[in-house]
Motif scaffolding. Structure first.
Motif, PDB file in Angstrom:
ATOM      1  N   THR A 155      -6.366 -12.996 -19.006  1.00  0.00           N
ATOM      2  CA  THR A 155      -6.573 -11.590 -19.360  1.00  0.00           C
ATOM      3  C   THR A 155      -6.670 -11.423 -20.881  1.00  0.00           C
ATOM      4  O   THR A 155      -7.484 -10.646 -21.363  1.00  0.00           O
ATOM      5  CB  THR A 155      -5.442 -10.702 -18.791  1.00  0.00           C
ATOM      6  N   GLY A 156      -5.875 -12.185 -21.637  1.00  0.00           N
ATOM      7  CA  GLY A 156      -5.950 -12.108 -23.103  1.00  0.00           C
ATOM      8  C   GLY A 156      -7.355 -12.458 -23.591  1.00  0.00           C
ATOM      9  O   GLY A 156      -7.927 -11.770 -24.436  1.00  0.00           O
ATOM     10  N   ARG A 159      -9.927 -10.080 -25.503  1.00  0.00           N
ATOM     11  CA  ARG A 159     -10.442 -10.438 -26.847  1.00  0.00           C
ATOM     12  C   ARG A 159     -11.962 -10.453 -26.854  1.00  0.00           C
ATOM     13  O   ARG A 159     -12.588 -10.006 -27.796  1.00  0.00           O
ATOM     14  CB  ARG A 159      -9.878 -11.798 -27.297  1.00  0.00           C
ATOM     15  N   MET A 174      -3.252  -4.315 -28.287  1.00  0.00           N
ATOM     16  CA  MET A 174      -3.193  -5.744 -28.598  1.00  0.00           C
ATOM     17  C   MET A 174      -2.740  -5.974 -30.034  1.00  0.00           C
ATOM     18  O   MET A 174      -1.917  -6.842 -30.309  1.00  0.00           O
ATOM     19  CB  MET A 174      -4.559  -6.384 -28.373  1.00  0.00           C
ATOM     20  N   ASP A 219       1.620  -4.791 -27.927  1.00  0.00           N
ATOM     21  CA  ASP A 219       2.054  -4.100 -26.713  1.00  0.00           C
ATOM     22  C   ASP A 219       1.143  -4.473 -25.547  1.00  0.00           C
ATOM     23  O   ASP A 219       0.040  -4.977 -25.749  1.00  0.00           O
ATOM     24  CB  ASP A 219       1.971  -2.575 -26.916  1.00  0.00           C
ATOM     25  N   VAL A 246      -1.479  -3.741 -22.678  1.00  0.00           N
ATOM     26  CA  VAL A 246      -2.543  -2.784 -22.382  1.00  0.00           C
ATOM     27  C   VAL A 246      -2.105  -2.068 -21.088  1.00  0.00           C
ATOM     28  O   VAL A 246      -1.501  -2.695 -20.215  1.00  0.00           O
ATOM     29  CB  VAL A 246      -3.875  -3.552 -22.198  1.00  0.00           C
ATOM     30  N   GLY A 261      -1.664 -15.108 -18.111  1.00  0.00           N
ATOM     31  CA  GLY A 261      -1.418 -13.823 -18.786  1.00  0.00           C
ATOM     32  C   GLY A 261      -1.397 -12.630 -17.848  1.00  0.00           C
ATOM     33  O   GLY A 261      -1.260 -11.501 -18.294  1.00  0.00           O
ATOM     34  N   PHE A 262      -1.531 -12.870 -16.590  1.00  0.00           N
ATOM     35  CA  PHE A 262      -1.445 -11.804 -15.579  1.00  0.00           C
ATOM     36  C   PHE A 262      -0.793 -12.390 -14.353  1.00  0.00           C
ATOM     37  O   PHE A 262      -1.168 -13.481 -13.952  1.00  0.00           O
ATOM     38  CB  PHE A 262      -2.831 -11.265 -15.218  1.00  0.00           C
ATOM     39  N   ARG A 289       1.931  -9.443 -15.955  1.00  0.00           N
ATOM     40  CA  ARG A 289       2.781  -9.398 -17.143  1.00  0.00           C
ATOM     41  C   ARG A 289       3.989  -8.492 -16.919  1.00  0.00           C
ATOM     42  O   ARG A 289       4.825  -8.366 -17.788  1.00  0.00           O
ATOM     43  CB  ARG A 289       1.996  -8.771 -18.267  1.00  0.00           C
ATOM     44  N   GLN A 326       2.450  -4.983 -12.005  1.00  0.00           N
ATOM     45  CA  GLN A 326       1.221  -5.784 -11.881  1.00  0.00           C
ATOM     46  C   GLN A 326       1.395  -6.841 -10.785  1.00  0.00           C
ATOM     47  O   GLN A 326       0.469  -7.121 -10.012  1.00  0.00           O
ATOM     48  CB  GLN A 326       0.871  -6.468 -13.205  1.00  0.00           C
ATOM     49  N   ARG A 373       6.323  -9.057 -29.703  1.00  0.00           N
ATOM     50  CA  ARG A 373       5.778  -9.568 -28.437  1.00  0.00           C
ATOM     51  C   ARG A 373       6.859 -10.269 -27.626  1.00  0.00           C
ATOM     52  O   ARG A 373       6.872 -10.212 -26.399  1.00  0.00           O
ATOM     53  CB  ARG A 373       4.609 -10.515 -28.698  1.00  0.00           C
TER      54      ARG A 373
HETATM   55  P1  AMP Z   1      -2.368 -13.237 -24.520  1.00  0.00           P
HETATM   56  O1  AMP Z   1      -3.507 -13.956 -25.129  1.00  0.00           O
HETATM   57  O2  AMP Z   1      -2.175 -13.555 -23.047  1.00  0.00           O
HETATM   58  O3  AMP Z   1      -1.087 -13.371 -25.290  1.00  0.00           O
HETATM   59  O4  AMP Z   1      -2.749 -11.669 -24.553  1.00  0.00           O
HETATM   60  C1  AMP Z   1      -3.017 -11.006 -25.748  1.00  0.00           C
HETATM   61  C2  AMP Z   1      -2.775  -9.515 -25.584  1.00  0.00           C
HETATM   62  O5  AMP Z   1      -3.641  -8.987 -24.557  1.00  0.00           O
HETATM   63  C3  AMP Z   1      -1.386  -9.135 -25.137  1.00  0.00           C
HETATM   64  O6  AMP Z   1      -0.468  -9.079 -26.240  1.00  0.00           O
HETATM   65  C4  AMP Z   1      -1.630  -7.764 -24.527  1.00  0.00           C
HETATM   66  O7  AMP Z   1      -1.836  -6.777 -25.509  1.00  0.00           O
HETATM   67  C5  AMP Z   1      -2.959  -7.976 -23.833  1.00  0.00           C
HETATM   68  N1  AMP Z   1      -2.746  -8.454 -22.443  1.00  0.00           N
HETATM   69  C6  AMP Z   1      -3.056  -9.676 -21.943  1.00  0.00           C
HETATM   70  N2  AMP Z   1      -2.738  -9.752 -20.631  1.00  0.00           N
HETATM   71  C7  AMP Z   1      -2.201  -8.547 -20.296  1.00  0.00           C
HETATM   72  C8  AMP Z   1      -1.667  -7.999 -19.093  1.00  0.00           C
HETATM   73  N3  AMP Z   1      -1.591  -8.715 -17.950  1.00  0.00           N
HETATM   74  N4  AMP Z   1      -1.204  -6.736 -19.137  1.00  0.00           N
HETATM   75  C9  AMP Z   1      -1.274  -5.990 -20.254  1.00  0.00           C
HETATM   76  N5  AMP Z   1      -1.741  -6.448 -21.424  1.00  0.00           N
HETATM   77  C10 AMP Z   1      -2.217  -7.715 -21.459  1.00  0.00           C
END
Ligand code: AMP
Length: 217
Positions: free
Chosen positions: A31-32, A36, A53, A57, A59, A85-86, A88, A92, A171
């Motif tokens: 998901t990240g 991005r 992001m 926080d 999303v 990343g999901f 989180r 969810q 984070r």
């Molecule tokens: P990551 O690369 O997985 O650390 O994700 C980077 C950012 O994307 C996180 O700090 C959140 O802001 C957002 N993000 C990623 N996955 C989620 C999720 N499952 N729920 C909410 N926000 C997410």
């Protein structure tokens, strides 16, 4: 195999997700990364996600869940997937459980990468990302030959807003408050597998593959 990878930011989820998904021949759904990509291409989804992001926080769930559901419906995810990343947070996770049940399936295993907070800060605050090709370097562990220049493409390296120490600490708080409860949630289901995520990257992958063997069906 339907697999979820959890762990604090900086646990090496992205790297391990890549290797494990490729060993298992399943798509890695991060998901990240999807957020991005949407931020960098300026889509509406990216605009909705960016401020959250940058602050470190989460999303909002309705945005994230819609995006993941659409991705899981794609043909390559039908025979299995690795989610990085999901989920989180517990809401969810509940939606994911319901979604999979509606499709007559379920998760096989949740792999938790375990690493302590100080190690996370050391790892993340040294990360530098190439503006041009997206490759990630590290000032201590994988420094480019010229400071702030990508060896691969000559692009300029920068520190992502969410890799700054203050944001990392935030984070980690978000992780402890919102994501950590998932550990008990999945332990109750009997599908949680904890893995020491310190040491060389290849050794962690090897440990993960050995631990995952009994879940492969
Ligand atoms: P990551 O690369 O997985 O650390 O994700 C980077 C950012 O994307 C996180 O700090 C959140 O802001 C957002 N993000 C990623 N996955 C989620 C999720 N499952 N729920 C909410 N926000 C997410």
């Amino acid at each position: 195999m339907r697999l979820v990878l959890v762990g604090p930011p900086g646990a090496g989820k992205g790297t391990q997700a890549q290797f494990i998904a490729s060993h298992l021949s399943i798509p890695k759904i991060s998901t990240g990364d999807i957020f991005r990509y949407n931020v960098s291409t300026g889509t509406e989804l990216g605009q909705q996600a960016k401020a959250y992001m940058d602050r470190g926080d989460l999303v909002p769930d309705e945005v994230t869940i819609g995006m993941v559901t659409a991705r899981l419906l794609e043909p390559d995810a039908q025979a299995g997937f690795l989610l990085d990343g999901f989920p989180r947070n517990v809401p969810q996770a509940e939606v994911l459980r319901k979604l999979l049940a509606d499709w007559d399936t379920r998760l096989d295993v949740v792999l938790e990468l375990v690493v302590d907070d100080d190690e996370v800060v050391r790892r993340l605050s040294g990360r530098r990302t190439c503006r041009q090709c997206g490759r990630i370097w590290h000032v201590l562990f994988e420094p480019p030959s010229k400071a702030d220049i990508c060896d691969d493409c000559g692009g300029e390296l920068f520190q992502r807003d969410d890799d700054r120490e203050q944001t990392i600490r935030h984070r980690l708080d978000v992780y402890a408050e919102q994501t950590q409860p998932l550990i008990a949630f999945y332990a109750d289901d009997g599908i949680l597998l904890g893995l020491d995520a310190t040491g060389p990257v290849e050794e962690i992958t090897e440990r993960a593959m050995i631990a995952l063997r009994r879940f492969i069906r």
